[in-house]
Each structure stands twice: as structure tokens, then as C-alpha cells.
Design a protein around this motif. Structure first.
Motif, mmCIF file in Angstrom:
data_model
loop_
_atom_site.group_PDB
_atom_site.id
_atom_site.type_symbol
_atom_site.label_atom_id
_atom_site.label_comp_id
_atom_site.label_asym_id
_atom_site.label_seq_id
_atom_site.Cartn_x
_atom_site.Cartn_y
_atom_site.Cartn_z
ATOM 1 N N LEU E 34 0.863 -1.184 0.000
ATOM 2 C CA LEU E 34 0.000 0.000 0.000
ATOM 3 C C LEU E 34 0.899 1.233 0.000
ATOM 4 C CD1 LEU E 34 -2.533 -1.216 2.721
ATOM 5 C CD2 LEU E 34 -2.970 -1.006 0.267
ATOM 6 N N ALA E 63 1.647 1.642 8.961
ATOM 7 C CA ALA E 63 0.752 0.735 8.230
ATOM 8 C C ALA E 63 -0.528 1.448 7.804
ATOM 9 C CB ALA E 63 0.419 -0.486 9.083
ATOM 10 N N TYR E 64 -1.035 2.312 8.673
ATOM 11 C CA TYR E 64 -2.241 3.081 8.347
ATOM 12 C C TYR E 64 -1.931 4.280 7.443
ATOM 13 C CZ TYR E 64 -5.794 1.004 11.495
ATOM 14 O OH TYR E 64 -6.724 0.191 12.088
ATOM 15 N N PHE E 66 -1.256 4.824 4.483
ATOM 16 C CA PHE E 66 -1.665 4.896 3.070
ATOM 17 C C PHE E 66 -2.902 5.761 2.900
ATOM 18 C CE2 PHE E 66 -4.190 1.482 4.798
ATOM 19 C CZ PHE E 66 -5.415 1.610 4.174
ATOM 20 N N ASP E 67 -3.524 6.150 4.001
ATOM 21 C CA ASP E 67 -4.779 6.901 3.912
ATOM 22 C C ASP E 67 -4.893 7.784 5.151
ATOM 23 O OD1 ASP E 67 -7.951 6.352 2.615
ATOM 24 O OD2 ASP E 67 -7.716 7.326 4.564
ATOM 25 N N ALA E 69 -7.229 9.741 6.280
ATOM 26 C CA ALA E 69 -8.474 9.703 7.057
ATOM 27 C C ALA E 69 -8.464 8.499 8.009
ATOM 28 C CB ALA E 69 -9.675 9.621 6.115
ATOM 29 N N LYS E 70 -7.992 7.362 7.498
ATOM 30 C CA LYS E 70 -7.956 6.170 8.345
ATOM 31 C C LYS E 70 -6.929 6.322 9.464
ATOM 32 C CE LYS E 70 -9.484 3.248 4.552
ATOM 33 N NZ LYS E 70 -10.910 3.386 4.934
ATOM 34 N N ALA E 73 -8.310 8.700 12.098
ATOM 35 C CA ALA E 73 -9.364 8.085 12.915
ATOM 36 C C ALA E 73 -8.761 7.095 13.909
ATOM 37 C CB ALA E 73 -10.376 7.378 12.005
ATOM 38 N N PHE E 74 -7.781 6.329 13.441
ATOM 39 C CA PHE E 74 -7.147 5.351 14.325
ATOM 40 C C PHE E 74 -6.423 6.048 15.471
ATOM 41 C CE2 PHE E 74 -3.442 2.892 15.640
ATOM 42 C CZ PHE E 74 -4.028 1.688 15.984
ATOM 43 N N GLY E 76 -6.923 8.997 16.643
ATOM 44 C CA GLY E 76 -7.894 9.648 17.521
ATOM 45 C C GLY E 76 -8.474 8.669 18.524
ATOM 46 N N MET E 77 -8.886 7.533 18.060
ATOM 47 C CA MET E 77 -9.489 6.570 18.964
ATOM 48 C C MET E 77 -8.437 5.975 19.917
ATOM 49 S SD MET E 77 -11.905 3.300 18.182
ATOM 50 C CE MET E 77 -13.345 4.294 17.742
#
Lengths: 211, 211, 211, 211, 211, 211
Positions: E34, E63-64, E66-67, E69-70, E73-74, E76-77
């Protein structure tokens, strides 16, 4: 399904079955190719009664229809278990049927008996709860104890012992009631397997019933 | 058990039942207290036939004896499944019974049907193998496929799919045979649970039979 | 098996082993091809003692016979665990052996140690109960607690905690007894796996013993 | 632990054990109260060798120290399995030990043999991988096949059959190697259970070794 | 990793990462190809903060990557769950993370959060215990109840009911604390699966941290 | 629910929610007592949008409403996963949601997302099939492979390996698609547990939707 039975459907609050690509062809009842046998007079009368009362013949009966002896034995045991006098109400027997079928993830039985729970209880959500996880339902202690026993019997019958029977007696069940819980739970452990082994498909009419 | 039946026992190569502290009192058939109902003429004749052919009444029949309708339905289904014409031999049906009962660790069914496998096969070790682990037996491909299907159906019916049926067809089974495998496996998944739920005790005479 | 040992068999009430198609060739002891090593003097004496006392050499010993160090270590541990003084009777240790082997569905150990339970108890049905489902046996509280611990240890050792040991102490077991229960249960969790990994076949003579 | 052994520690690259509230009191080796027996001359010599080579006595040996016969049998089997000549390297045997102990979530064995994998491989991460999930490790086909067999044997020994042995032969293992894989896997299925049953606590020195 | 960050490492007591054949190439973070997206200003600042505080970017973030927004969000949570005010200490939240990841045998999360438990507790053995079997740890009743709930939720969420919540309240947890236990346990049930599905590899630097 | 939203309901073909004794009081959303926090402007706008589009606020949002940071993080991740551009259609993402929730037997998620599958597919039976057993559905190879991966990830994430990813690629999924399948499956493994831990109750309006 002729006009008349369609009228019967509406009278009973049943929705008209809709075609479903995911469910597949409703006319192919199992994955096995078994030639229907001529109905015996007894079974012909029984099918006629189904048609009259339900508006359709449950597919499980058609699936057994290749052999009159097997069909007759199945109908005999089914009707005794689910309809004969018992300390368990008909709804309670259907609740056991669905909770056991949920443990076994049996598509046929969940559809057909889920509809029965909705219809007999007049509480469509109760049907969903039995399908999804009976532990999430608000039940009386009696019904909760009944389903705990039935689902343990489905999942790990080798662990059932005197203390499990004691819990049922504590919840108000007689020894005869305990037999009936065991017999109904046992029966659906059988039919779940016959249905899964043959990929039995429920009549699509069930899906819309009593929603 | 009178002298005569004892003679019958010897004629059939059955050992005399010995009392067992571990098995407990043979006359208390289940953990439930259920009053025997008067035998219907049909059932009285059937019991007489059991007495004559076997030298005893299998305890499961006495357990159902509190209600003639239930007894009759059980006997009807049992005899059709285990004795009616089928592509499966009687021995094969008993092998399914024991392999399924082994998965479910059902004491009653393992004792009663383990004896049947020993008797029908003339190979006492085959009975033990079905009780202990059918995978350790030297079986034909046909019988191995049959038991693989039956035990998967007992353990995880929700995973049975077309490829499982294909494996049976590959091993030479017809669609009607597949039905019979499923129906016998299903039936013992029922009786295993009725027996476990009620702590049903097998006739002690089975233990020594056909060793 | 010469005439003399056959006489020994009768003296001990052992049945003559019968050939079994399902058990397969009794002379192929495991699925592995391992050349027997020359017996050490110590092991030769031990084999002679087996022949004298039992009338045969248990196949597990022949299976280990490819390496004297391994055979000697196995025999040393086995004899200490099963025969040395302990708060557990020899029968109780064999009951643990069979209940654990039942959990693991080990054909070799169920046959060999099932026979031992029958012989030591003089109650053939007790042997069957240990093989089939120890929970169905009428046992003392002591023996039930012992088997509950042993089978939990076989099934989910990671869940065993202080309350499990407390239950054994409550049932009258000393800390040394708890060690012995754990050690015997542990040992059969080992041998069950060696036997299953190698498809070890029991001497057919066991099947008829002490029925 | 005297000055000298501390020096030995450094020479071997072992960290000094730190007290851990979560591990608890290192001097209470098991949850059982068992009086140590006087060491036999053979075992006294063995303990001295441990002290010299490792700088400490592994707690499992102290745990068995209440009975010289049991200790001797355990040491005999352990040393044969883990140190005698074999087609499996010592590291491979330790990898089996840890992968099996991970399946059984055995704290003692994971700590002690995890350290051994780190030490023998010189790759501390390999030790972690065996503890956590051997499937995440980059292994040779040979070692992967070896661990697949060992962990299947730990998890579901009743399912091991000829095709599992064939996979090992395919990966280059001889029949003797297969025995050794089974024997090592079996052994740790035993010790995992003895350790879990008795809440055996590993020497804290292991934790810092070969990181 | 430049000189400076190496100094930072020592200041934080972190070992220098060593190459591991078993762990494989540290620069290939997942099994998926990715393309990294350009970091948003917010995420660029966050990565810089990681680099400054930890000396490295945790691979899960890459790993996250590539995007955006994802990733956002990750992050943030994650940060809310693990760092925001809560009745659970940060260490307790990490203990839940590791105990859940141990149930799910997730290599990435066990390595990364095992290091966090070692670091936050100052007790390296506590980290090992959470990885291996939390039941073997000497914990307060509060923490034991917390982990029992979290691991039951990981293993059999369908069985969690009011009595499980009652046990937490009994151990002193508020309703808000129960939410937080559930939310942290839930979160790692998510990340364990994302990591396992993608074969996510932890930064090798974690292995030596806080030993 | 005002007159207007009732009209909106009809326009959308949603049934009016009926009270259900088995579902219990719809206004008690979880078993935890957590005071709602004032909605942030962003969340107030989001709730208003839900009310407008759906005619109601999904209970999961109200459940998170005790803390704006947690609610915002949840909404952010949920909307990205389920609504952002992806190689998976919105329906496919909902199918994963329900198949995973069926494995975990999560009442809340089965009700809410089962309704979404019915609505997005226009095939009410597809929703039932995802709830009951996705293996019984007639699916494309692509969707079957997708659900096989998602449910294996739910059930046994530690067994997922390269061959599982290869099966997805074989079925036409890109590496980015694989991430999305993993992320959606992971997310519902989280929410299933938060819902089960807190006995979260779905809005009763879902039950009648798109039947």
C-alpha cells in the motif's frame, strides 16, 4: 400459490414471498435429488391440512416426501413433540427450537421456527432474539432456565448432570417437563443436522410472516 | 430375568449381566420419575418381540414408556432408520450411531450400540474403535468417508457444505444414501441428548455381549 | 503366543486375542519404521518379567525398543508413577489414565488402561465408564473430584488455579496426592500424544481381558 | 546467589534477576507444600553440575525434590529427550517445547524454555515468536512443518493421522525424527500440566537471559 | 535511526534493536503493498512527536499511512482510549491490551504493548505474565477481575451478562470504568485482527525495551 | 418520534416500532448508568443529520454520548470505514458487519446492521442469511471469499496467514481491498464486544425496516 391461498395469507397477516437471489431457487428444496413418492392417503390428508391451515406445505415435509415411511415417522414425532399436551406451552417449545437452531446455525430451522415464535408470541422481536442470542432477551426465570438447559444440551451434552436438572426443578419444572425440554431440544439437534446435511431451503413465505 | 431368558442369552453368546457399583442400580432407568403408562396393544406386542428376540427390553423403550404416543413415535422412527432397506448396511448404520455417540460422549448409546456393532460385525474390536476414535480403525474408503461426514455433522453442522456431499458421492454414495447417513447421524444427535439430559442407564446385559 | 502362555491367559481370565480387520495387523506396532535395538540386560529382564506376569510384552515397550535409553527412561517413569507407593490406589491412577485418554481419544491408551481398570476394580463396567464418560459413573466424591481435576488439566490446563487445588483438598487429598494426580494426568497427556503421533496399536489381547 | 555465581552470570551474559511483585515470591516454588528429600548422590552431583553450568538450580528440579525416584526419572527422561543425539537440533527441540507450552499457556515452561530458545539461537526475537505465535515467525519449511505437527498434537491429538506424518516426511524428516518430534511435544504436554497443576514458578533469573 | 535518537534510547533504557532472522525484514511492515500517502499537517506533527518521545514511529502508524483519514481516525481513537483520563490507570489499560492480545495470539500487539506494560510498571516480569497467562500473575483482586472480564469478552462475548458486570462493580469499578474496560478490550480485539490479517510486524526496538 | 418523522418512516418503507416485552424498555440503552454529556456542535450537527436521514438517532451513538471525545472518535472511524470510498461496496461492508456479528452473536449489531443489509440489497432474505449462517447464502465467489476471510478473522485470527490473503487476491481483491475487509471485520469485533459488555439495546425501529 393460487389466488385463494394468497387471500388466506393476508387473513393471517403473512407477507407475500419475494424472490431472493441470496436464498436461491425456492423450488429446489434440498441439494439431493430424490424422487417424490406418491403420497399415502394419511400423508395426502396431512398435506391438505397444511395447505388449508398454513397456505403452503413446509419444505421439510416435501424433503421427506421421497419415502412415505420416513415422512410418516417424522410427522408423527414432530406433531407429538410440538403440539401434544405438555407443561411447556407451544411457544416455549418453539423458543427451544429456535435457540437450539441458533446454536447450530441452521438456516432452515431458524427461518421456519423463528416465524413460529413471532406468530405464537405476537412479539416479532422475541423471534429475532431467539435467532440472535437468547441471552439478550428479557425472559422469565422459568424460560431462561429452560433455554439454558436446552442450549447446554445442544452444545455440550456430555456435561449435563444432576445439577442441571436441579436448576430446572428449582425454576418450577416437573420431571415430565424436563423430559419435554430434552425431547424438543434433542429433536431440533436432529433436524438441524438433516437440514444442514442436505442444504434444506425454507419456504420463502416464512420470511415475511408476523413481522 | 428368568431361567429361560438366561438360556436364550447363552444361545446368543451374551454374557450374564454382572452388578456394577460404578454403573449403579440397573432398575432406575433415568434420573426422572415418570410413571409408566399402560402399554398399548401395538407396544405390548413390540415389547414381547424384544423380549423374545433380545431376551430383554432395551431401557430406552422403558424410558419412553410413560407416554404411548411418544414411545410409538420413537419406535417408528428408530425402526425405519435402523432396519428399513437402505444403501447402508445395518452395521454401517450402527457404526454411525456409535461414532456420533462417541463425539457426544453418550454413555447409554455407546453401550447399547457399541454392542450392536460388535454383534453385527463379528469383530468386537470394531465396536471399541467406534467408541474410542473411529479415525484409528482400518476402514474402507467408503466407510471412512461416511463417518467423516457423520462426525462433522455432529460436531459442526453449520460447516457442512456441497464439498462434503461431493466427498460422499466420490466415495460411491447415492443421494439417497447421503440422506440416510444424515438421518442416522441426526437421530443419534437427538437420542444422545435425550439420554444425557435424563442420565439414561443402559441395560447391563449389553456390556458382555459379543466380546 | 505358545501353549504355556495361553494357559497363563486362562489362569488370569484373559480371553484369547481374536484377529480384527478393523484393528489391522497386530504385528505392525506403529506407523514408523524403527529398527529394534538389542535389549540392555536391565530391559531384557524387564521384558521377561512382563512375559511372565502378563503373558505378553505391551506394545508401547516394543515401540520404544529402538533406543534403550528412551525405553529405560520411559519404563522408569511409568513404573514410578503407576506402581510406587502413593496416596492414590493403583486403580485410581488407572482411572485417571483412562479418563485423560478419553478426553484425548487415544486408542492405544484406552484399550490398554481400560483393561487395567477392569482388572483392578473387578468391575468391567467401570472400565467402560472411564472410556465413555466418567461423569456418568457412580463415584465417591473423592474419585469424582480427582477425575474432574485430571480432565480439566487435560482439557484446559491454563485455567487450573488455586480453587481447583482447594477442591481436591476439600475432597480429602493431601498436597502429595495432588502432585500424584497431576503427575499421572500429565504422563498420559504425554503418552496419548506419542501414541497418536505414531498410530500406536495396542496388543489385541487387551480387548478380551477381564470382561 | 553468591558473588561467584554472579560473576558466572555476567560471563554468560545473564541479567541479574530482579524482584517482581507480579511474579511473587521466588522462593515458593509451587503451591504445594512438599518436604524436600535428601538428595541422592546421583542427584546431588547433578544439582552441583547445574549450579556450575547455569549458576542456579532450575525450580522444576527443586519441585521434584520431595522424592528422589521421581526426580531421577524426570531428569533421566528430560536429558535424553533434550540433549541426546537426534536428527533435531537442541534448538529445534526447545522450539517445540515453547510452541507447545504456548498452546497450553504454561508460565513456567514459557519462561524457562523461552530463555533457552533465545540462548541457543542467539536470536532473542525467535524466543518471543515461539512464545507469542510461531506462525508469525519466518521459519524454514522444515521447522514450520515440525511446529505445525507439534502444535496439532498438543491441540487435537485425536486428529493426527498418516497425512500429518507424510507432511513431516515431505519436509525431510525421517521416521526417527518424527518419533523425536512426538516425544518432545508429548513431554511438554506433560510438564505443562504438572506446572499448571502446581502453579510452578520459574527462577526469575531466566527473564533477563539472552535478551 | 540517527546518533541522537540512539542517545535518546539509552536515556530511556531501551536496548538497540538487533536484526532477527525469525522476525524478518523490519522495513516490510505488512504483507500488503500500500503506497504511503503524504502526511497531513496534523499527522506530520504527530509523527514528529512520536519520533521525539519514543525515538521511532510505531509501525502500526506507518501501516495506516496509506490513507490520512484512516490514520487520523485510528490515532484519535487510540489516544482517547489509552491516554485520556479514566478510572483505569494507563498501566491497567496496557494490561488489558496485552491480556486480550494474548488470547488472540497477536504478535504485533504482544510485542508493542508488552513493552508498554514493562515500561509503565517498571516490572518486566509483569509484561511477560500478561503475554503468557495473566492467571499466573499475582494481581490485586481489582486487576484480576478487570482481566477476567476483558478476556471473557475477547473469548466469548456472547456469554457476557449482568453477573459479569456485577463482579466488576464488586471489585470497585464504576459504570464508567466498566465502559472503559470494555472499550479497551474491544479496541484490541479490533487491532489484533487488523494486525493478524495483514501480518503486521512490530518495530524491533520494542523487544529490548525495559527488560 | 414526532408526526413528521413518522411520515419520513413511511416514505422510507420502515415499519413503526412495536413495543416488545422480550426486548425490554427501549429507552434504557445500556446496562450502564452514564450521564449524557452536552453535545459538541459537531456532534449536535451529526445527530441532527441522523434524525433527518434516518428518522432516529442510533442507540450506539447515544451510548457513547457520555463523552464527546469518545463519541467523536467512534463516529469518525465508523463513517470512514462504512461510508468512505472503497473497493468494497457499502452493502459488502454491511455484509461483513453482520457475518462477524453473527459469529459473535451480538444482538445490537445483528439488529442494526441486519436492517442495513436488507435495505442496501433490497433483498430482505440476504439480511436473514447473514444473521443466521452466511454459508447458506447463494453468493458470488468474491463475496463468499470475503466473508470466509472475515469470519475466520473473527473466530481464529491467530491462524490467518498468507494463504488466506492469497485466496482473497485470487477472488479479485486488491491489497487495499484486503485492508478494508480486515478493517471492517476488526471494527465489528470491537463494537460487538462493547455492545455485549454493556448489554446495548438496538432501536426497535430497526426490526421492521425493509422486510
Amino acid at each position: 400459490m393460487a389466488k385463494q391461498s394468497s387471500k388466506t395469507d393476508q387473513a393471517k397477516g403473512k407477507a407475500k414471498p419475494r424472490p431472493s437471489a441470496a436464498a436461491g431457487d425456492d423450488t429446489k428444496i434440498t441439494a439431493l435429488t430424490l424422487e417424490p413418492a406418491p403420497l399415502s392417503p394419511e400423508m395426502a390428508a396431512y398435506f391438505a391440512k397444511c395447505e388449508e391451515k398454513l397456505g403452503f406445505i413446509p419444505n421439510v415435509l416435501k424433503a421427506y416426501g421421497f419415502d412415505m415411511a420416513k415422512l410418516t415417522a417424522f410427522v408423527g414425532m414432530y406433531n407429538d413433540l410440538m403440539l401434544a399436551p405438555s407443561g411447556l406451552s407451544k411457544l416455549e417449545r418453539e423458543m427451544i427450537a429456535v435457540a437450539v437452531s441458533s446454536h447450530n446455525r441452521c438456516y432452515y430451522c431458524l427461518v421456519a421456527h423463528g416465524a413460529a415464535v413471532r406468530q405464537l408470541s405476537g412479539d416479532p422481536v422475541l423471534g429475532e432474539l431467539m435467532v440472535m442470542n437468547y441471552r439478550a432477551a428479557r425472559l422469565s426465570e422459568r424460560q431462561r432456565a429452560m433455554l439454558n438447559f436446552a442450549v447446554k444440551l445442544a452444545a455440550e451434552p456430555w456435561l449435563v448432570e444432576e445439577e442441571d436438572r436441579a436448576a430446572l426443578r428449582q425454576a418450577g419444572f416437573s420431571d415430565r417437563d424436563i423430559w419435554d425440554i430434552a425431547a424438543v431440544a434433542g429433536f431440533f439437534n436432529m433436524t438441524n443436522r438433516v437440514a444442514s446435511a442436505t442444504d434444506m431451503r425454507p419456504n420463502s413465505v416464512y420470511h415475511g410472516q408476523s413481522r
